[in-house]
Design an enzyme around this catalytic site. Structure first.
Site, PDB file in Angstrom:
ATOM      1  N   ARG A 191       3.070   5.943   3.561  1.00  0.00           N
ATOM      2  CA  ARG A 191       2.485   6.177   4.908  1.00  0.00           C
ATOM      3  C   ARG A 191       2.096   5.141   5.691  1.00  0.00           C
ATOM      4  NH1 ARG A 191      -2.318   8.413   6.874  1.00  0.00           N
ATOM      5  NH2 ARG A 191      -3.338   8.019   4.822  1.00  0.00           N
ATOM      6  N   GLY A 229       2.725   1.856   5.233  1.00  0.00           N
ATOM      7  CA  GLY A 229       3.884   1.133   5.500  1.00  0.00           C
ATOM      8  C   GLY A 229       4.876   1.413   6.379  1.00  0.00           C
ATOM      9  N   GLY A 237       0.925  -1.062   0.064  1.00  0.00           N
ATOM     10  CA  GLY A 237       0.077  -0.017  -0.058  1.00  0.00           C
ATOM     11  C   GLY A 237       0.920   1.235   0.082  1.00  0.00           C
ATOM     12  N   SER A 238       0.392   2.324   0.483  1.00  0.00           N
ATOM     13  CA  SER A 238       1.036   3.730   0.588  1.00  0.00           C
ATOM     14  C   SER A 238       2.187   3.495   1.475  1.00  0.00           C
ATOM     15  CB  SER A 238       0.165   4.598   1.068  1.00  0.00           C
ATOM     16  OG  SER A 238      -0.181   4.605   2.298  1.00  0.00           O
ATOM     17  N   GLU A 298       5.635  -3.600   0.499  1.00  0.00           N
ATOM     18  CA  GLU A 298       5.600  -3.471  -0.770  1.00  0.00           C
ATOM     19  C   GLU A 298       4.873  -1.994  -0.851  1.00  0.00           C
ATOM     20  OE1 GLU A 298       4.628  -2.629  -4.195  1.00  0.00           O
ATOM     21  OE2 GLU A 298       3.511  -4.343  -4.259  1.00  0.00           O
ATOM     22  N   CYS A 355       1.080   0.354  -8.594  1.00  0.00           N
ATOM     23  CA  CYS A 355       2.379   0.981  -7.962  1.00  0.00           C
ATOM     24  C   CYS A 355       3.705   0.787  -8.889  1.00  0.00           C
ATOM     25  CB  CYS A 355       2.817  -0.042  -6.669  1.00  0.00           C
ATOM     26  SG  CYS A 355       2.990  -1.683  -7.055  1.00  0.00           S
TER      27      CYS A 355
END
Ligand code: UN1
Length: 512
Positions: free
Chosen positions: A248, A250, A245-246, A267, A301
C-alpha cells in the site's frame, strides 16, 4: 535487574545521544518542532525513549542541507568516498553488540538476529567500498571513423530512503552505503516504530563523516508516511526515492514519484513459499521451514508464509512442524535461548487474529498455535494452518508467524499455485532431484526475484540483488550492480577526425 529501557538509554548515551528530542539530522543535529512520539518496547509495552518529529520547516532545512552536501560530495573521487564508508563499517563493527541490542529491544527480534542485522550493515559497507573502485562504464566501437564512444556514470543526486520497522537499519545500509559511494547525499525517513536505532546509526554515520571532513551526506528526518513520506515522494529535488515497506505504501510512493517522472526503487511485500518434494531431506526441510516461518516472529518480507508439500510426505512434515512450533521458546528477545520475540504492536497481533479467523472461515484448519500470550508485550504463538491455495487469505501478506500448509501431487501444480499470488519476492524448493530443482528455477518455474534450492526463503546475503516482481515492486537493492540505480548514465561520443560523418549514413551537406 537492568530493564530494557535502561539498556536502551545506556546504549544511546554511550554513543553520545542524550538529547533524544533533537531527532533530525541536517549536517548537525536539528532541534525539531513537531509532535513527540514514543518508541515502545514490544516485549514490555513500555516506552524506551521519545523523539520529536519534524515539521514542514524542519523538512525544508534537511532537504537544503542534503542538496548542498551533494554539490560537494559528487566531486570527491569515488574511492575516497569509499574510505568514508569503510570508516562507517569500522564504527559499526566497534559498536556491533550495542547496536544489536538496540535493534532487539526496539523491534523485538532476538539478539542473534539483532546482531545479524548489524552484520548485514557491515557486509554492505564492505561491498560498497569495493564498488567504489568498480563503477565501470563500457566503451563501444563507433560506426563512424575516428570516433570514440563510451558511457560513464555520474552521481544521481540527493536520495530519499524510506525504511520499515522490521529491518530498521540493514535496509538503510543497503541503500546508504551504495548511494554514498555513488556520490549521492541522502535523507533517511526511518519507521516511527524504530526511531532510536535510526538515531544511533545516524550518530555513527555523522562520526564517519567528521573523521574525513566530508560534507553532510547522511541526513535523517522523522515523520509519518502521510506527512514526511508524501513530501519526500513529491519532491523534485530528490531524483531517487527508495522505499521499503507495505504494498500500500509503495504503491502510493511509486505513483507520486512517477507523477514527477522521478526514479523509485521499491521493495515491498512478499508472500513467500517453500515447495517440498517427496524426495526432500525432511530434516533439513524442517529446520529451514521453521526458521523461515517464525524467525523475526514472521515479520520479514522474506518470511515463508505458504508451504506446498507433496502429498506423500505431508502428514510427516505437518506433525514435525507442529511439534517444533509447540516447543519454541517464546519470550524476552534479549534472553539467550529464546527463538521467538514479540510482534511489533497490538495492531500486528490483531491482524494475525483476523487472518486466522478468515482462514478458518475459508475452510482452513488451525493445526496448532495462534494464541495471544497473556501478559505484557505483544507475544503470540506461531500458527500452523492446513489450507488450500484458493483460499483468499493465503494470497495476502499478514506480517505475523502464520504458516499455511497446502498439499500437492505434481510439481507443475505446485508451481502454478506458488505463482498465483500478487507478490513475487522469495521462493524455495526442497528436493534432492536435479530435474525438480532446475524446473523450479527455469523461466517457467518460480516467478520471484529470489529462488533457492534447499535453503529457506529468508536470510539472503547482500552479495546478491535483493527484491522481487509484481506487487513486490520490481526494485533491486544490494548485489553486484546495485550502484547503477543510484547513478545517472551518460553516453559520450568523441570525434577526433576533421570530418563530420553522420550516423546511419545520413547525408546533410550544407555546402552543396
Ligand atoms: C526485509 O524483511 O525487508 O533476506 C529484508 C532476509 C534479510 C533481509 C530481509 N537479509 O531475510
Amino acid at each position: 535487574m537492568t530493564t530494557h529501557t535502561e539498556i536502551a538509554q545506556q546504549v544511546l548515551s554511550g554513543l553520545g545521544i542524550t538529547d533524544l528530542e533533537s531527532a533530525a539530522l541536517a549536517g548537525d543535529w536539528l532541534e525539531t518542532t513537531g509532535d513527540v512520539v514514543q518508541s515502545i518496547d514490544p516485549a514490555t509495552g513500555q516506552p524506551l525513549g521519545q523523539i520529536r518529529l519534524a515539521d514542514a520547516d524542519d523538512y525544508e532545512r534537511v532537504v537544503q542541507v542534503t542538496q548542498e552536501a551533494f554539490k560537494a560530495w559528487r566531486q570527491w573521487p569515488a574511492p575516497r568516498r569509499g574510505e568514508v564508508v569503510r570508516t562507517l563499517g569500522e564504527l559499526l563493527r566497534e559498536h556491533k553488540d550495542d547496536l544489536g541490542s538496540l535493534v532487539s529491544l526496539e523491534v523485538g527480534k532476538i539478539k542473534s538476529e539483532g546482531l545479524g542485522e548489524v552484520q548485514e550493515m557491515i557486509d554492505m559497507a564492505d561491498l560498497a567500498v569495493g564498488m567504489s573502485r568498480q563503477l565501470y562504464g563500457k566503451s563501444m566501437h563507433s560506426e563512424r571513423p575516428e570516433h570514440r564512444m563510451y558511457e560513464q556514470w555520474h552521481p544521481l543526486g540527493p536520495t530519499g530512503i524510506i525504511t520499515a520497522f522490521n529491518f530498521p537499519v540493514a535496509v538503510w545500509a543497503w541503500n546508504a552505503m551504495v548511494a554514498a559511494v555513488a556520490g549521492n547525499s541522502m535523507i533517511w525517513k526511518p519507521s516511527l516504530k524504530a526511531p532510536l536505532t535510526a538515531l544511533a546509526v545516524s550518530r555513527l554515520a555523522c562520526e564517519a563523516l567528521e573523521r574525513h571532513s566530508a560534507p553532510p551526506i547522511f541526513n535523517l528526518i522523522m515523520g509519518s508516511d502521510a506527512e514526511i513520506g508524501e513530501r519526500l515522494s513529491g519532491d523534485r529535488r530528490l531524483p531517487l526515492i527508495s522505499a521499503t515497506g507495505s504494498v500500500r505504501m509503495g504503491r502510493r510512493v511509486g505513483q507520486v514519484v512517477a507523477g514527477r517522472l522521478g526514479r523509485s526503487l521499491l521493495e515491498l511485500g512478499g508472500n513467500n513459499a517453500i515447495v517440498v518434494m517427496d524426495d526432500a531431506d525432511l530434516d533439513l526441510t524442517l529446520r529451514a521451514v521453521v526458521f523461515a516461518a517464525v524467525g523475526t516472529a514472521g515479520q520479514r518480507c522474506t518470511t515463508c508464509r505458504r508451504l506446498f508439500v507433496h502429498r506423500s510426505v505431508a502428514d510427516t512434515l505437518r506433525q514435525q512442524i507442529a511439534a517444533a512450533f509447540s516447543s519454541l521458546a517464546i519470550g524476552d528477545p534479549m534472553q539467550d535461548r529464546v527463538l521467538v520475540g514479540p510482534l511489533i504492536d497490538q495492531e500486528a497481533v490483531d491482524n494475525m487474529q483476523k487472518a486466522l479467523v478468515e482462514a478458518q472461515e475459508q475452510g482452513g484448519k488451525l493445526l496448532c498455535g495462534g494464541e495471544v500470550i497473556e501478559g505484557d508485550g505483544y507475544f503470540v504463538r506461531p500458527a500452523l494452518v492446513d489450507a488450500r491455495a484458493d483460499m483468499a487469505v493465503t494470497c495476502e501478506e499478514t506480517f505475523a508467524p502464520i504458516l499455511y500448509v497446502i498439499e500437492f501431487d505434481e510439481l507443475e501444480e505446485a508451481i502454478a499455485a506458488h505463482n498465483a499470488v500478487p507478490q513475487g519476492l522469495s521462493s524455495a524448493i526442497f528436493t534432492r532431484n536435479l530435474q525438480n530443482a532446475e524446473r523450479f528455477l527455469a523461466a517457467t518455474g518460480s516467478d520471484c526475484g529470489i529462488a533457492n534450492v534447499n535453503i529457506g526463503t529468508s536470510g539472503a546475503e547482500i552479495g546478491g540483488a535483493f527484491g522481487g516482481e509484481k506487487d513486490t515492486g520490481g526494485g533491486r537493492e544490494a548485489g553486484s550492480d546495485a550502484w547503477k540505480t543510484y547513478m545517472r548514465r551518460q553516453t559520450c561520443t568523441i570525434n577526433h577526425s576533421d570530418e563530420l560523418p553522420l550516423a546511419q549514413g545520413v547525408e546533410f551537406d550544407i555546402a552543396s
